[in-house]
Design a protein around this motif. Structure first.
Motif, PDB file in Angstrom:
ATOM      1  N   HIS A 102     -52.402 -42.532   6.698  1.00 48.53           N
ATOM      2  CA  HIS A 102     -53.684 -43.147   6.347  1.00 48.53           C
ATOM      3  C   HIS A 102     -53.760 -43.504   4.861  1.00 48.53           C
ATOM      4  CE1 HIS A 102     -55.696 -42.530  10.250  1.00 48.53           C
ATOM      5  NE2 HIS A 102     -54.828 -41.544  10.360  1.00 48.53           N
ATOM      6  N   GLY A 103     -52.613 -43.438   4.158  1.00 48.82           N
ATOM      7  CA  GLY A 103     -52.559 -43.910   2.784  1.00 48.82           C
ATOM      8  C   GLY A 103     -53.220 -43.033   1.764  1.00 48.82           C
ATOM      9  N   ILE A 104     -53.371 -41.729   2.045  1.00 47.46           N
ATOM     10  CA  ILE A 104     -53.920 -40.822   1.051  1.00 47.46           C
ATOM     11  C   ILE A 104     -52.859 -39.797   0.677  1.00 47.46           C
ATOM     12  CG2 ILE A 104     -56.257 -41.133   1.961  1.00 47.46           C
ATOM     13  CD1 ILE A 104     -56.110 -38.270   3.079  1.00 47.46           C
ATOM     14  N   TRP A 105     -53.056 -39.132  -0.462  1.00 42.32           N
ATOM     15  CA  TRP A 105     -52.049 -38.164  -0.895  1.00 42.32           C
ATOM     16  C   TRP A 105     -52.380 -36.772  -0.386  1.00 42.32           C
ATOM     17  CZ3 TRP A 105     -53.422 -34.111  -4.175  1.00 42.32           C
ATOM     18  CH2 TRP A 105     -54.569 -34.270  -4.970  1.00 42.32           C
ATOM     19  N   CYS A 106     -51.358 -35.919  -0.394  1.00 38.04           N
ATOM     20  CA  CYS A 106     -51.506 -34.551   0.113  1.00 38.04           C
ATOM     21  C   CYS A 106     -50.784 -33.591  -0.821  1.00 38.04           C
ATOM     22  CB  CYS A 106     -50.937 -34.433   1.523  1.00 38.04           C
ATOM     23  SG  CYS A 106     -51.177 -32.798   2.286  1.00 38.04           S
ATOM     24  N   GLY A 107     -51.521 -32.572  -1.260  1.00 43.44           N
ATOM     25  CA  GLY A 107     -50.936 -31.562  -2.127  1.00 43.44           C
ATOM     26  C   GLY A 107     -51.045 -30.182  -1.527  1.00 43.44           C
ATOM     27  N   ILE A 108     -50.573 -29.194  -2.284  1.00 42.36           N
ATOM     28  CA  ILE A 108     -50.672 -27.784  -1.904  1.00 42.36           C
ATOM     29  C   ILE A 108     -51.299 -27.042  -3.071  1.00 42.36           C
ATOM     30  CG2 ILE A 108     -49.386 -25.653  -1.464  1.00 42.36           C
ATOM     31  CD1 ILE A 108     -47.352 -27.245   0.079  1.00 42.36           C
ATOM     32  N   CYS A 109     -52.336 -26.244  -2.802  1.00 43.11           N
ATOM     33  CA  CYS A 109     -52.944 -25.448  -3.872  1.00 43.11           C
ATOM     34  C   CYS A 109     -52.888 -23.959  -3.574  1.00 43.11           C
ATOM     35  CB  CYS A 109     -54.388 -25.881  -4.134  1.00 43.11           C
ATOM     36  SG  CYS A 109     -55.500 -25.659  -2.733  1.00 43.11           S
ATOM     37  N   GLY A 110     -52.283 -23.571  -2.465  1.00 43.92           N
ATOM     38  CA  GLY A 110     -52.136 -22.157  -2.134  1.00 43.92           C
ATOM     39  C   GLY A 110     -50.917 -21.546  -2.790  1.00 43.92           C
ATOM     40  N   GLU A 111     -50.700 -20.253  -2.574  1.00 40.50           N
ATOM     41  CA  GLU A 111     -49.628 -19.526  -3.253  1.00 40.50           C
ATOM     42  C   GLU A 111     -48.242 -20.078  -2.945  1.00 40.50           C
ATOM     43  OE1 GLU A 111     -49.856 -15.320  -2.742  1.00 40.50           O
ATOM     44  OE2 GLU A 111     -51.962 -15.218  -3.321  1.00 40.50           O
ATOM     45  N   LEU A 112     -48.057 -20.640  -1.757  1.00 39.11           N
ATOM     46  CA  LEU A 112     -46.733 -21.158  -1.406  1.00 39.11           C
ATOM     47  C   LEU A 112     -46.282 -22.274  -2.343  1.00 39.11           C
ATOM     48  CD1 LEU A 112     -46.349 -21.384   2.483  1.00 39.11           C
ATOM     49  CD2 LEU A 112     -45.489 -19.681   0.896  1.00 39.11           C
ATOM     50  N   GLY A 113     -47.238 -22.963  -2.968  1.00 42.59           N
ATOM     51  CA  GLY A 113     -46.871 -24.058  -3.859  1.00 42.59           C
ATOM     52  C   GLY A 113     -45.984 -23.616  -4.994  1.00 42.59           C
ATOM     53  N   ALA A 114     -46.104 -22.357  -5.416  1.00 44.38           N
ATOM     54  CA  ALA A 114     -45.315 -21.844  -6.536  1.00 44.38           C
ATOM     55  C   ALA A 114     -44.063 -21.098  -6.083  1.00 44.38           C
ATOM     56  CB  ALA A 114     -46.179 -20.912  -7.382  1.00 44.38           C
ATOM     57  N   ASP A 115     -43.793 -21.112  -4.792  1.00 42.51           N
ATOM     58  CA  ASP A 115     -42.629 -20.390  -4.251  1.00 42.51           C
ATOM     59  C   ASP A 115     -41.376 -21.245  -4.440  1.00 42.51           C
ATOM     60  OD1 ASP A 115     -40.647 -19.200  -2.713  1.00 42.51           O
ATOM     61  OD2 ASP A 115     -42.030 -18.566  -1.146  1.00 42.51           O
ATOM     62  N   PRO A 116     -40.474 -20.874  -5.355  1.00 43.16           N
ATOM     63  CA  PRO A 116     -39.312 -21.730  -5.635  1.00 43.16           C
ATOM     64  C   PRO A 116     -38.363 -21.893  -4.448  1.00 43.16           C
ATOM     65  CG  PRO A 116     -39.084 -19.594  -6.722  1.00 43.16           C
ATOM     66  CD  PRO A 116     -40.475 -19.649  -6.171  1.00 43.16           C
ATOM     67  N   SER A 117     -38.422 -20.934  -3.505  1.00 43.56           N
ATOM     68  CA  SER A 117     -37.528 -21.048  -2.352  1.00 43.56           C
ATOM     69  C   SER A 117     -37.951 -22.172  -1.410  1.00 43.56           C
ATOM     70  CB  SER A 117     -37.492 -19.716  -1.584  1.00 43.56           C
ATOM     71  OG  SER A 117     -38.727 -19.455  -0.930  1.00 43.56           O
ATOM     72  N   LEU A 118     -39.186 -22.682  -1.585  1.00 49.41           N
ATOM     73  CA  LEU A 118     -39.682 -23.742  -0.703  1.00 49.41           C
ATOM     74  C   LEU A 118     -39.808 -25.094  -1.403  1.00 49.41           C
ATOM     75  CD1 LEU A 118     -42.497 -21.810   1.207  1.00 49.41           C
ATOM     76  CD2 LEU A 118     -40.271 -22.497   2.099  1.00 49.41           C
ATOM     77  N   THR A 119     -39.497 -25.146  -2.679  1.00 47.50           N
ATOM     78  CA  THR A 119     -39.704 -26.385  -3.439  1.00 47.50           C
ATOM     79  C   THR A 119     -38.958 -27.557  -2.819  1.00 47.50           C
ATOM     80  OG1 THR A 119     -40.040 -25.137  -5.485  1.00 47.50           O
ATOM     81  CG2 THR A 119     -39.501 -27.474  -5.703  1.00 47.50           C
ATOM     82  N   ASP A 120     -37.686 -27.365  -2.507  1.00 45.25           N
ATOM     83  CA  ASP A 120     -36.900 -28.469  -1.926  1.00 45.25           C
ATOM     84  C   ASP A 120     -37.473 -28.911  -0.585  1.00 45.25           C
ATOM     85  OD1 ASP A 120     -35.189 -28.658  -4.059  1.00 45.25           O
ATOM     86  OD2 ASP A 120     -33.600 -27.437  -3.159  1.00 45.25           O
TER      87      ASP A 120
ATOM     88  N   ILE B  70     -44.587 -33.762   0.036  1.00 46.91           N
ATOM     89  CA  ILE B  70     -45.737 -33.302  -0.743  1.00 46.91           C
ATOM     90  C   ILE B  70     -45.840 -34.137  -2.025  1.00 46.91           C
ATOM     91  CG2 ILE B  70     -46.507 -31.396  -2.215  1.00 46.91           C
ATOM     92  CD1 ILE B  70     -47.306 -30.963   0.623  1.00 46.91           C
ATOM     93  N   ASP B  71     -47.053 -34.563  -2.347  1.00 49.58           N
ATOM     94  CA  ASP B  71     -47.280 -35.418  -3.517  1.00 49.58           C
ATOM     95  C   ASP B  71     -47.707 -34.639  -4.755  1.00 49.58           C
ATOM     96  OD1 ASP B  71     -47.052 -37.988  -2.014  1.00 49.58           O
ATOM     97  OD2 ASP B  71     -48.808 -37.180  -0.976  1.00 49.58           O
ATOM     98  N   GLU B  72     -48.274 -33.445  -4.541  1.00 52.85           N
ATOM     99  CA  GLU B  72     -48.834 -32.688  -5.657  1.00 52.85           C
ATOM    100  C   GLU B  72     -48.723 -31.206  -5.349  1.00 52.85           C
ATOM    101  OE1 GLU B  72     -52.873 -30.739  -7.023  1.00 52.85           O
ATOM    102  OE2 GLU B  72     -52.005 -31.061  -5.043  1.00 52.85           O
ATOM    103  N   LEU B  73     -48.449 -30.411  -6.391  1.00 45.79           N
ATOM    104  CA  LEU B  73     -48.437 -28.960  -6.273  1.00 45.79           C
ATOM    105  C   LEU B  73     -49.347 -28.403  -7.353  1.00 45.79           C
ATOM    106  CD1 LEU B  73     -44.591 -28.399  -5.802  1.00 45.79           C
ATOM    107  CD2 LEU B  73     -46.348 -28.044  -4.065  1.00 45.79           C
ATOM    108  N   SER B  74     -50.251 -27.511  -6.948  1.00 48.36           N
ATOM    109  CA  SER B  74     -51.164 -26.886  -7.899  1.00 48.36           C
ATOM    110  C   SER B  74     -50.913 -25.386  -7.876  1.00 48.36           C
ATOM    111  CB  SER B  74     -52.623 -27.195  -7.535  1.00 48.36           C
ATOM    112  OG  SER B  74     -53.497 -26.769  -8.554  1.00 48.36           O
TER     113      SER B  74
END
Length: 562
Positions: free
Chosen positions: A500-518, A525-529
């Motif tokens: 639908h042409g909108i962006w999607c980010g993550i703001c929960g704790e998983l966003g900072a988990d380096p094992s999931l970055t790739d 994912i367009d944004e990580l907070s």
């Protein structure tokens, strides 16, 4: 060798000799005076002199550390001018006929005790600020110069040492000679104190809260302090010294790499850009976000304004908080989540009924839609603040399209109120949805048509997807945020957003988990907070990644893909 555990207040490792600093909190003599009017005038002159001293200290700190840190001393000057503080001192002088020094000390302790009794750790830390400014006034009354820093003597072959003190005030900390001081350890203090914040800014390793382990007999002994773990080792053996020297070298190399990443773009090796934002809970957290080079605020948990108040926070109070954050962030996005009270976040004045299962109960958007008078106060404040920066509104705990439409209707009605009052706001303010329930994932296509962006709250999404109460310690082995079910939910939400042409980010704790970055990069994912301290390490991980996929085409104020 003796090991002490405190609280890590400022990261880093220091190794050196201890210089014990005498306790600045000396007893203040109580004397009876003959002329209360003259004594009040004497107090006012000392207070005004202290305000002037703090102004000079502010200018010095601004030159060295910037306006963000200097604003602390603006707050200290405001404390000295506080009507309640001043009136309390003058009343004690006139009613009991006591000297100004004693009155200042007594009122300071009363105010400090009030702050220290508060539940919130940030507010408890303000007790030290009250004592600091009051000590300055007393110093002026006693004929001091206003230089309250003092300091330990020269220890060690190079004159550098670790300070050991009962406590350090912010004004003392900022005066420490960094060419002579390796770090400090205090018996008292708080990780939320301005002393701790200044230590982090100055790059001084610090451990606080060692309590009764404070011993003046340690003066001159060699010590190791680890400001990350909160560990202090007195008289370390050779093996321990070698271990910490190795850790210190690695930490300093890590800092060097992170400094190289400040100001660099967050993009993969193959050129895919990601926006890296910060999660905050209070306006003061912006300092850490900016220090760590956040590209925006991806989650401002506005409920902290309610949790830290004893009564309903007014529109004006909220407006000032939101405006402060927006102004400090400039053009960078500031995404403010609307009130998320309920479940584990209880506020007495809301008068919420007891619930056997509050995580599935009356919370967040459900309160806002059924008690719109609360919602409208917050929306008015948010909309007014949007005239001062790049603010977006984010709705939590959405489970249906109708909830979004009802919220949008109230937002539009609030806009119309402000137009009628000729109050400015951003007419095109963006509105996003938190994806944190399985229902919102299943309905993501329909929800995307109503929103400008999605932000995935992985903490609650994990809880609700796996039917595991995140507050229950017995469910740790079952509440796996890496569960394929949770990761599949995240992928579904991202794909629906992009359709639908909108962006999607993550703001929960998983966003900072380096094992999931790739994996998140591969998903699209367009944004990580993330917490401010996680921004630069995550930027390093992203810049070292290669993801072979096309960047999605997105609209509606999405992170700039260029």
């Amino acid at each position: 060798m003796r090991t002490i555990r405190g609280v890590g207040a400022s990261s880093g490792i220091a190794i050196g000799e201890i210089a014990v600093r005498g306790d600045a909190g000396r007893a203040v003599e109580r004397r009876l005076i003959d002329d209360p009017t003259a004594e009040v005038a004497r107090f006012r002159a000392a207070r005004d002199a202290a305000v002037t001293q703090l102004g000079r200290l502010r200018d010095r700190v601004e030159d060295e550390f910037g306006d963000d840190k200097a604003s602390l001393f603006d707050a200290h000057r405001m404390m000295l001018r506080d009507p309640g503080y001043t009136a309390g001192i003058e009343k004690l002088i006139t009613s009991e006929g006591v000297n100004a020094e004693f009155a200042v000390d007594a009122v300071a302790e009363r105010f400090a005790a009030m702050f220290a009794a508060m539940d919130d750790s940030y507010m408890r830390a303000r007790a030290a600020d009250v004592r600091d400014v009051s000590r300055r006034v007393i110093d002026v009354l006693e004929g001091g110069s206003g230089d309250m820093a003092g300091g330990g003597g020269s220890h060690g072959d190079d004159g550098r040492h670790i300070i050991l003190a009962e406590d350090l005030a912010p004004s003392e900390t900022v005066r420490l000679d960094r060419s002579a001081v390796l770090g400090f350890v205090t018996a008292g203090g708080s990780a939320n104190s301005h002393t701790a914040i200044l230590a982090r800014t100055m790059g001084l390793p610090a451990v606080i809260g060692i309590g009764d382990a404070f011993d003046t007999a340690d003066d001159g002994h060699v010590a190791v302090i680890d400001g990350t773990s909160g560990m202090v080792v007195i008289d370390p053996d050779e093996a321990t010294l070698a271990e910490y020297r190795g850790r210190k070298a690695k930490y300093e190399d890590h800092l060097r790499l992170l400094r190289e990443l400040k100001g660099r773009s967050t993009e993969t090796r193959d050129g895919r850009k990601i926006r890296l934002y910060a999660n905050i809970g209070r306006p003061s957290d912006v300092t850490a976000a900016l220090a760590n080079d956040a590209e925006g605020i991806g989650l401002f948990r506005s409920e902290f304004l309610y949790l830290e108040s004893e009564d309903w926070p007014t529109e004006e109070f909220q407006f000032e908080a939101y405006r402060q954050v927006a102004r400090r962030m400039g053009d960078r996005p500031v995404i403010i989540r609307t009130l998320d009270i309920g479940a584990d976040k209880r506020v007495g004045y809301f008068d919420l009924e007891h619930e056997d299962n509050p995580a599935l109960g009356y919370r967040a958007i459900r309160i806002c839609l059924t008690r719109p008078e609360i919602f409208r106060v917050q929306l008015r404040a948010l909309l007014r603040a949007s005239a001062y920066g790049n603010i977006a509104i984010m709705l939590p705990m959405i489970t249906s399209v109708q909830e979004v439409r009802d919220a949008k209707r109230i937002i539009e009605e609030t806009k119309e109120e402000l137009r009628g009052e000729h109050i400015g706001f951003n007419e095109h303010i963006r509105m996003g949805i938190m994806i944190e329930t399985p229902a919102s994932v299943i309905m993501a296509d329909e929800l995307a048509a109503e929103a400008d962006f999605f932000s995935i709250g992985t903490n609650d999404l994990t809880q609700y997807t796996l039917a595991c109460d995140r507050q229950n310690p017995n469910l740790g082995r079952f509440a796996d945020p890496h569960s394929p079910a949770v990761l599949r939910m995240i992928r579904m939400a991202v794909e629906a957003a992009h359709r639908h042409g909108i962006w999607c980010g993550i703001c929960g704790e998983l966003g900072a988990d380096p094992s999931l970055t790739d994996l998140f990069l591969e998903i699209g994912i367009d944004e990580l907070s993330v917490p401010p301290a996680g921004i630069l390490p995550l930027r390093g991980a992203i810049r070292s990644s290669t993801v072979i996929r096309d960047s999605p085409v997105i609209r509606n104020g999405a992170p700039d893909p260029s």
